[in-house]
Design an enzyme around this catalytic site. Structure first.
Site, PDB file in Angstrom:
ATOM      1  N   TYR A   1       0.850  -1.187   0.000  1.00 50.99           N
ATOM      2  CA  TYR A   1       0.000   0.000   0.000  1.00 50.99           C
ATOM      3  C   TYR A   1       0.888   1.240   0.000  1.00 50.99           C
ATOM      4  O   TYR A   1       1.940   1.252  -0.639  1.00 50.99           O
ATOM      5  CB  TYR A   1      -0.964  -0.075   1.196  1.00 50.99           C
ATOM      6  CG  TYR A   1      -2.149   0.851   1.062  1.00 50.99           C
ATOM      7  CD1 TYR A   1      -2.932   0.861  -0.093  1.00 50.99           C
ATOM      8  CD2 TYR A   1      -2.487   1.710   2.092  1.00 50.99           C
ATOM      9  CE1 TYR A   1      -4.014   1.710  -0.210  1.00 50.99           C
ATOM     10  CE2 TYR A   1      -3.577   2.562   1.986  1.00 50.99           C
ATOM     11  CZ  TYR A   1      -4.331   2.568   0.825  1.00 50.99           C
ATOM     12  OH  TYR A   1      -5.399   3.414   0.715  1.00 50.99           O
TER      13      TYR A   1
ATOM     14  N   LYS B   1     -20.671 -19.795 -10.088  1.00 50.34           N
ATOM     15  CA  LYS B   1     -19.975 -19.596 -11.351  1.00 50.34           C
ATOM     16  C   LYS B   1     -18.552 -19.100 -11.085  1.00 50.34           C
ATOM     17  O   LYS B   1     -17.581 -19.565 -11.713  1.00 50.34           O
ATOM     18  CB  LYS B   1     -20.739 -18.571 -12.187  1.00 50.34           C
ATOM     19  CG  LYS B   1     -20.423 -18.586 -13.647  1.00 50.34           C
ATOM     20  CD  LYS B   1     -21.141 -19.724 -14.318  1.00 50.34           C
ATOM     21  CE  LYS B   1     -20.984 -19.677 -15.802  1.00 50.34           C
ATOM     22  NZ  LYS B   1     -22.153 -20.214 -16.513  1.00 50.34           N
TER      23      LYS B   1
END
Length: 489
Positions: A113, A168
């Site tokens: 970060y 999915k």
């Protein structure tokens, strides 16, 4: 009533006397209650009592009364909680997001970060194409639905569609190594769907449209393909089309017929039916002595039929050269192939018996096919369905992980008919000539070569190779490579 299976099963916790006959008594009681024991797990044991979790396949998991009544007849039994195994699997969802790198200290934090991330952001701002290498974009697909055509359930809305989209995404990861996110949109307006998907597209390398009802799905896909520089794939359409063409390629080998010369009767002119038709024609259907005749709920599609919806104009123009009229049942007479992507119980055994000798029947309505597969098998040479409890399951999971793996690896901006045809021929080629028979025309979804072979064929076709050549090469190389996304900068 449902069919007993792992998807229709429950686990019951019991305390029983510690006796030699306890297992046989328990098994007999489950069978008396209409179930089948699939697992017995002893969770604790004492000198005179034993605690057992018994898992049973049952006809209806929502009605366990007969099963529990039978279990209560075991002398000395004490019933505990009853759990529906399918619901347990879905508790808390089926996918998570996890970091690829450990974040253990300030040094890690400064790399992952701020402040280190700022340099990477600037690099992408200077060269947007670097996002494919420096972010998860290169291996990420959005699975998008509005919840209007979910499985066999219909318009149940975006929230209720979420379990399917999660599933999915899990399959994308399991079979294609792809990170997929379920995106369930609270709108059925075409303009709003297109705007929403366009707005989120920078974070994805592909869009998989799912369970959007026809005819809106056609416009959504067409507009997104025009607007985006990443492939847009409607799995209900194109995934179905690819696996149908693959299966038919092999089925016709079994019966000794050629695609250009067979008469095909189709039922269903919606999203899946239209896509299947287009890929069949691209593969050569009707280019010899054969033809394709399509029916919807009102009968055979032909140029003279009244009140045809505009979405059917292309189908009418490209099929039925003899101008056949009448009903589906009439169109099936003498046909070599029946392909159904429509509704349950619209044909019977007499209809299949009226087909040509050596007929092929693909009854793909799910969960209840257009004709009972057992009845169809009395007359047809090859029968396939969308069900997992019968031979020759036409399942889209054979297709979409490998297709998207190939599209992402090729950095494709679109998906074309030649690319889809290459995928179909490659999938067909996974079944070798020595393995091919009437009960095995498509490989198992767990076949180790499926996704890799399909992906390699898609990469080659996306780079301009002939579909047949791309498929043949991918099949020839089966087993020599593994499915891993490219990592080079």
């Amino acid at each position: 009533m449902s069919t007993p299976s792992s998807a229709n099963s429950v686990t019951v916790r019991l305390e029983l006397p510690a006796q030699p006959r306890v297992v046989s008594e328990l098994t007999a009681a489950v069978e008396a209650g209409g179930g089948t024991v699939t697992a017995l797990d002893v969770t604790s044991s004492g000198n005179d009592r034993v605690r057992v979790d018994v898992t049973c396949a049952v006809p209806d998991p929502t009605n366990t009364g007969p099963l529990l009544d039978a279990l209560r007849q075991i002398p000395g039994v004490k019933l505990g909680p009853v759990s529906d195994r399918t619901f347990l699997v879905h508790l808390g969802g089926k996918i998570t997001v996890e970091p690829k790198l450990p974040i253990r200290n300030r040094d890690d934090l400064s790399l992952v970060y701020t402040p280190g991330v700022a340099r990477v952001c600037q690099a992408i701002a200077d060269n947007p194409e670097d996002a494919r290498s420096l972010t998860m974009k290169r291996n990420t697909v959005a699975v998008v639905t509005d919840g209007t055509a979910v499985l066999g359930l219909g318009d149940i809305g975006p929230l209720a569609a979420m379990p399917v989209m999660e599933g999915k995404a899990a399959l994308f990861k399991r079979f294609g190594g792809i990170d997929a996110f379920p995106i369930c949109l609270a709108t059925t307006d075409v303009d709003e769907i297109v705007a929403a998907v366009t707005a989120i597209s920078p974070g994805f390398a592909g869009i998989n449209l799912e369970d959007i009802s026809a005819p809106r799905c056609f416009e959504v896909e067409e507009r997104l393909r025009a607007a985006l520089d990443i492939p847009v794939f409607h799995d209900d359409q194109h995934g179905t089309a690819i696996v149908v063409v693959a299966a038919l390629t092999n089925a016709l080998k079994v019966v000794g017929k050629k695609l250009p010369d067979v008469r095909i009767a189709m039922a269903g002119a919606g999203a899946a039916g239209t896509a299947v038709l287009k890929l069949l024609l691209a593969a050569g259907a009707g280019t010899g002595t054969g033809e394709v005749v399509v029916s919807d709920q009102h009968g055979v599609l032909h140029a003279g039929r009244d009140n045809l919806h505009s979405s059917l104009a292309w189908t009418v123009e490209h099929t039925n050269p003899r101008g056949v009229t009448g009903t589906l049942k009439e169109s099936v007479v003498g046909a070599d192939v029946f392909i159904g992507v429509s509704a349950p119980h619209i044909l019977d055994g007499d209809d299949i018996a009226a087909m040509a000798e050596g007929s092929v029947v693909f009854a793909l309505a799910n969960p209840t096919p257009e004709v009972d597969p057992a009845v169809a098998a009395d007359h047809a040479a090859v029968v396939a369905t969308g069900r997992s409890d019968a031979a020759n399951q036409i399942n889209n999971v054979l297709v979409f992980p490998g297709v998207f793996r190939g599209l992402l690896d090729a950095r494709s901006t679109d998906i074309t008919s030649p690319t889809m045809l290459a995928a179909a021929l490659a999938l067909a080629g996974v079944v070798t000539d020595d393995e091919l028979n009437a009960a095995y025309i498509v490989p198992s979804v767990f076949h180790p070569d499926v996704a890799t072979v399909v992906a390699q064929a898609v990469v080659a076709a996306a780079q301009g190779a002939d579909p047949a050549a791309a498929a043949a090469t991918a099949v020839e190389l089966a087993g020599e490579t593994t499915l891993e996304p490219a990592t080079a900068l």
